[in-house]
Design a protein around this motif. Structure first.
Motif, PDB file in Angstrom:
ATOM      1  N   ASP A  33    -105.551 122.514  70.134  1.00  0.00           N
ATOM      2  CA  ASP A  33    -106.239 123.356  71.114  1.00  0.00           C
ATOM      3  C   ASP A  33    -105.248 124.302  71.778  1.00  0.00           C
ATOM      4  O   ASP A  33    -105.164 124.384  73.014  1.00  0.00           O
ATOM      5  N   HIS A  93     -97.827 120.811  74.859  1.00  0.00           N
ATOM      6  CA  HIS A  93     -97.812 119.480  74.277  1.00  0.00           C
ATOM      7  C   HIS A  93     -96.617 119.355  73.357  1.00  0.00           C
ATOM      8  O   HIS A  93     -96.676 118.618  72.387  1.00  0.00           O
ATOM      9  N   TYR A 122    -100.241 114.871  68.473  1.00  0.00           N
ATOM     10  CA  TYR A 122    -101.468 115.340  69.138  1.00  0.00           C
ATOM     11  C   TYR A 122    -102.681 115.083  68.236  1.00  0.00           C
ATOM     12  O   TYR A 122    -102.691 115.478  67.075  1.00  0.00           O
ATOM     13  N   ASN A 163    -100.461 112.301  72.513  1.00  0.00           N
ATOM     14  CA  ASN A 163    -101.597 112.742  73.325  1.00  0.00           C
ATOM     15  C   ASN A 163    -102.924 112.514  72.606  1.00  0.00           C
ATOM     16  O   ASN A 163    -103.174 113.076  71.540  1.00  0.00           O
ATOM     17  N   GLU A 164    -103.748 111.631  73.205  1.00  0.00           N
ATOM     18  CA  GLU A 164    -105.135 111.454  72.737  1.00  0.00           C
ATOM     19  C   GLU A 164    -105.225 111.153  71.249  1.00  0.00           C
ATOM     20  O   GLU A 164    -105.832 111.913  70.472  1.00  0.00           O
ATOM     21  N   ASN A 194    -105.919 111.052  80.107  1.00  0.00           N
ATOM     22  CA  ASN A 194    -106.599 112.350  80.177  1.00  0.00           C
ATOM     23  C   ASN A 194    -108.067 112.054  80.445  1.00  0.00           C
ATOM     24  O   ASN A 194    -108.695 111.349  79.647  1.00  0.00           O
ATOM     25  N   TYR A 224    -111.904 113.716  81.905  1.00  0.00           N
ATOM     26  CA  TYR A 224    -112.653 114.942  82.278  1.00  0.00           C
ATOM     27  C   TYR A 224    -114.018 114.569  82.827  1.00  0.00           C
ATOM     28  O   TYR A 224    -115.034 115.177  82.478  1.00  0.00           O
ATOM     29  N   TYR A 251    -116.353 117.387  80.576  1.00  0.00           N
ATOM     30  CA  TYR A 251    -116.907 116.972  79.274  1.00  0.00           C
ATOM     31  C   TYR A 251    -117.885 115.820  79.455  1.00  0.00           C
ATOM     32  O   TYR A 251    -118.870 115.698  78.730  1.00  0.00           O
ATOM     33  N   GLU A 286    -104.078 114.561  82.419  1.00  0.00           N
ATOM     34  CA  GLU A 286    -104.883 115.777  82.318  1.00  0.00           C
ATOM     35  C   GLU A 286    -106.205 115.536  83.009  1.00  0.00           C
ATOM     36  O   GLU A 286    -106.788 114.466  82.868  1.00  0.00           O
ATOM     37  N   TRP A 329    -105.111 120.009  84.551  1.00  0.00           N
ATOM     38  CA  TRP A 329    -105.175 120.806  83.306  1.00  0.00           C
ATOM     39  C   TRP A 329    -105.916 122.103  83.604  1.00  0.00           C
ATOM     40  O   TRP A 329    -107.145 122.138  83.564  1.00  0.00           O
ATOM     41  N   ARG A 381    -112.091 128.091  71.083  1.00  0.00           N
ATOM     42  CA  ARG A 381    -112.973 128.394  72.207  1.00  0.00           C
ATOM     43  C   ARG A 381    -113.662 129.724  72.023  1.00  0.00           C
ATOM     44  O   ARG A 381    -113.030 130.772  72.173  1.00  0.00           O
ATOM     45  N   ASN A 432    -108.941 129.027  76.373  1.00  0.00           N
ATOM     46  CA  ASN A 432    -109.282 127.847  77.153  1.00  0.00           C
ATOM     47  C   ASN A 432    -109.191 128.304  78.607  1.00  0.00           C
ATOM     48  O   ASN A 432    -108.157 128.790  79.047  1.00  0.00           O
ATOM     49  N   LYS A 434    -109.423 126.669  81.489  1.00  0.00           N
ATOM     50  CA  LYS A 434    -109.242 125.644  82.524  1.00  0.00           C
ATOM     51  C   LYS A 434    -108.092 125.973  83.481  1.00  0.00           C
ATOM     52  O   LYS A 434    -107.709 125.175  84.334  1.00  0.00           O
TER      53      LYS A 434
HETATM   54  C1  GCU Z   1    -107.530 117.684  75.778  1.00  0.00           C
HETATM   55  C2  GCU Z   1    -106.211 118.101  75.186  1.00  0.00           C
HETATM   56  C3  GCU Z   1    -105.793 119.461  75.625  1.00  0.00           C
HETATM   57  C4  GCU Z   1    -107.004 120.372  75.672  1.00  0.00           C
HETATM   58  C5  GCU Z   1    -107.909 119.857  76.770  1.00  0.00           C
HETATM   59  C6  GCU Z   1    -109.161 120.674  76.910  1.00  0.00           C
HETATM   60  O1  GCU Z   1    -107.412 116.689  76.607  1.00  0.00           O
HETATM   61  O2  GCU Z   1    -105.168 117.205  75.365  1.00  0.00           O
HETATM   62  O3  GCU Z   1    -104.824 119.935  74.742  1.00  0.00           O
HETATM   63  O4  GCU Z   1    -106.653 121.690  75.871  1.00  0.00           O
HETATM   64  O5  GCU Z   1    -108.316 118.563  76.454  1.00  0.00           O
HETATM   65  O6  GCU Z   1    -110.142 120.291  76.298  1.00  0.00           O
HETATM   66  O7  GCU Z   1    -109.137 121.677  77.607  1.00  0.00           O
END
Ligand code: GCU
Length: 593
Positions: free
Chosen positions: A188, A354, A379, A417-418, A472, A474, A478, A502, A547, A557, A566, A568
């Motif tokens: 991402d 990352h 990742y 990561n994840e 991480n 959300y 999400y 995150e 994040w 995206r 992205n 965010k």
């Molecule tokens: C994930 C990921 C990020 C990504 C973020 C997102 O957790 O680790 O790299 O950009 O979510 O969805 O914005």
């Protein structure tokens, strides 16, 4: 047809093993030469660049061709250095021409190097700060070494191939996304390509200091300093460690190229409030290695993170190396702006996502007193069962450690990561964590871990191998219901510190709306209010990394709000327009820390 093969000018059409034979020359963490304050003669500036989608350069041996003008060619050719575009190095080719924006393949960089030898017996290292993803270097038509790993430095020994006067240096850089790479082909962030960090030549004596690690001696209760010196060769020698401000001057006996010393010392400790740095010098023969180093201790106790024995909370933000104009190429001004914005946010901590960021980032964070989480791009769905992939990941980790081991600001190494919980992943990342600890027993090891979805609790067997559990989450983005964060906290009882590694929500600058309006600034701000309620009252959550600081490019995206970004960021991709959430979080952080 080129002169590739005088006997069969078409042989290259049938040879799919054209890249074999180069792997042997790979530079790794063990061959990396730290800068150590030594002079680097810059090779930045204009280079010729030719894109090479089909690897013709290796198939047809473009590196072996002379650069005669077309008028003197005996047979037709497919490559002509002078026909390449003149491009600035460091840079990402994606931002140089619109038609190169999404180019993923190989590209040939060429420039002349006029060399004047200084001392007999001197060694010459080509120091490359970063090239995405893999590179092969050729000097005067001969292969001088290669490297893989898109965000770590390498050192290639040019001593044998370099000649007085004019030399031709060619570097093939290739940024293909592949399942067996680190990161793998699904990410991402934007897959920039090129020689995107500084490049230069370092002259060194015949025997030189390759790497040094100086820190408070583990287990010395901050009453001693330990130094480890690695020379360029496995020879016996003697070196001198000097820390003038501490009145330290001591001899280090070196056996087979390795020397270790531990000396009683009580330096003023480095911390965000007092980022004290000491001049440190190591002399060995004709070589002098210097650096400015802060001495601090970072450890955990139960669910606490202790800096110099005192419990700390990490109010942080994540950052990518992504810039509207320069992409992954970072300048000092860019890095200082990132830190200025982080400070305005009330942050004392940054997660460098990352992948390893520019070497200057940790150096400036040392001066500024910011705390860093640095990681390797293990990742998502990495090819965990592939030993070659593991070797690549481990080497990137060790290169990062070798480069930044003397940076007080770096308190955490992130090993992933994840990543979905498979046995292969567990083995791979547990080994990586153990390797990080072995290479550097003075820092904390972390990863962005998993939640047990059945029990809805923080639970990941990998955590047994870590000092810090990154999560991480959300909840509110999400996963719509923020209340699930409370549920997760209620169901979890970690015995180690947890960092929310995150959390965040997308917001398009200027898009407004009351309540949970997706992509609105209002919801992004509310998201952080709701998150911080839970974070600030959960004793075992010892930090959070929003994040993230800026919107950044991501081809994943594609809604009208996103358009390849992205969103965010707390600040838009112009690196100046703050969204509502910025001030909201800044206020929350001031109360949190
Ligand atoms: C994930 C990921 C990020 C990504 C973020 C997102 O957790 O680790 O790299 O950009 O979510 O969805 O914005």
């Amino acid at each position: 047809m080129t002169m590739a093969d005088a006997h069969d000018p078409f042989a290259h059409l049938h040879d799919e093993n054209y890249a074999d034979g180069f792997a042997a020359g790979a530079a790794t963490a063990s061959t990396l030469v730290q800068s150590g304050g030594r002079v680097v003669e810059s090779l930045d500036g204009p280079w010729r660049l030719t894109l090479d989608l089909f690897d013709e350069g290796l198939r047809q041996k473009w590196y072996a061709e002379d650069d005669m003008p077309p008028s003197q060619w005996a047979t037709p050719r497919d490559y002509e250095i002078a026909a390449g575009d003149l491009v600035p190095v460091p840079s990402c080719w994606n931002l140089l021409k619109p038609e190169w924006t999404h180019f993923e393949g190989a590209a040939w960089y060429t420039r002349d190097v006029d060399w004047v030898p200084a001392k007999p017996g001197e060694r010459v290292m080509l120091q490359i700060g970063g090239a995405n993803y893999a590179l092969l270097a050729f000097l005067n038509g001969g292969f001088v070494g290669g490297h893989r790993g898109g965000s770590t430095p390498c050192s290639l020994d040019l001593t044998q191939a370099l000649r007085p006067g004019r030399n031709r240096l060619q570097i093939m850089v290739e940024n293909r996304r592949r399942a067996d790479r680190v990161p793998m082909h699904h990410i991402d962030w934007f897959n920039y390509g090129g020689l995107y960090r500084e490049i230069g030549l370092m002259r060194l004596p015949g025997l030189f200091i390759r790497q040094v690690a100086v820190a408070l001696a583990p287990g010395s209760d901050r009453q001693a300093i330990a130094a480890r010196v690695t020379l360029s060769e496995a020879r016996d020698a003697s070196a001198t460690l000097r820390i003038p401000e501490l009145g330290i001057e001591t001899r280090i006996a070196i056996e087979a190229g390795q020397g270790i010393v531990e000396i009683p010392a009580c330096p003023a400790l480095w911390s965000p409030d007092d980022p004290r740095l000491y001049e440190v010098e190591i002399v060995c023969g004709e070589d002098v290695w210097r650096d400015r180093i802060g001495f601090r201790e970072i450890r955990t106790e139960g669910t606490e993170i202790l800096l110099n024995g005192r419990s700390i909370l990490l109010a942080g933000v994540c950052v990518h190396e992504d810039d509207a104009a320069r992409g992954k190429t970072s300048t000092e001004a860019d890095i200082r702006r990132r830190f200025r914005h982080a400070r305005e946010l009330g942050a004392n901590f940054l997660r460098l996502a990352h992948y390893p960021h520019h070497e200057l980032v940790a150096r400036i964070a040392d001066e500024e007193g910011l705390l860093l989480w640095a990681e390797v791009p293990v990742y998502w769905a990495i090819d965990f069962g592939n030993p070659e992939t593991y070797a690549d990941a481990e080497n990137q980790l060790l290169e990062l450690v070798a480069r930044d081991i003397n940076r007080a600001s770096v308190i955490i190494w992130g090993v992933g990561n994840e990543n979905a919980d498979t046995d292969a992943r567990y083995r791979f990342m547990a080994d990586l964590a153990a390797r990080a600890r072995q290479a550097d027993p003075t820092r904390l090891i972390a990863a962005a871990c998993l939640i047990n979805r059945e029990r809805f609790a923080i639970e990941d067997r990998l955590a047994d191998h870590l000092d810090i559990i990154g999560i991480n989450e959300y909840f509110g983005w999400y996963e719509p219901d923020v209340a699930n964060l409370e549920r997760l906290v209620a169901n979890s009882a970690p015995d180690k510190p947890v960092i929310i590694s995150e959390t965040g929500a997308d917001a398009l600058l200027g898009h407004r709306g009351a309540g949970r309006v997706l992509f609105s600034e209002d919801w992004q701000a509310e998201f952080y209010r709701l998150q911080m309620v839970v974070v600030s009252r959960t004793p075992w959550i010892r930090g959070i990394a929003a994040w993230l600081l800026y919107d950044f490019r991501s081809e994943r995206r594609q809604t009208g709000f996103q358009r390849g970004f992205n969103r965010k960021g707390l600040i838009a991709d112009d690196k100046s327009s703050k969204k509502m959430a910025f001030d909201v979080l800044a206020e929350l952080y001031r109360r949190y820390r």
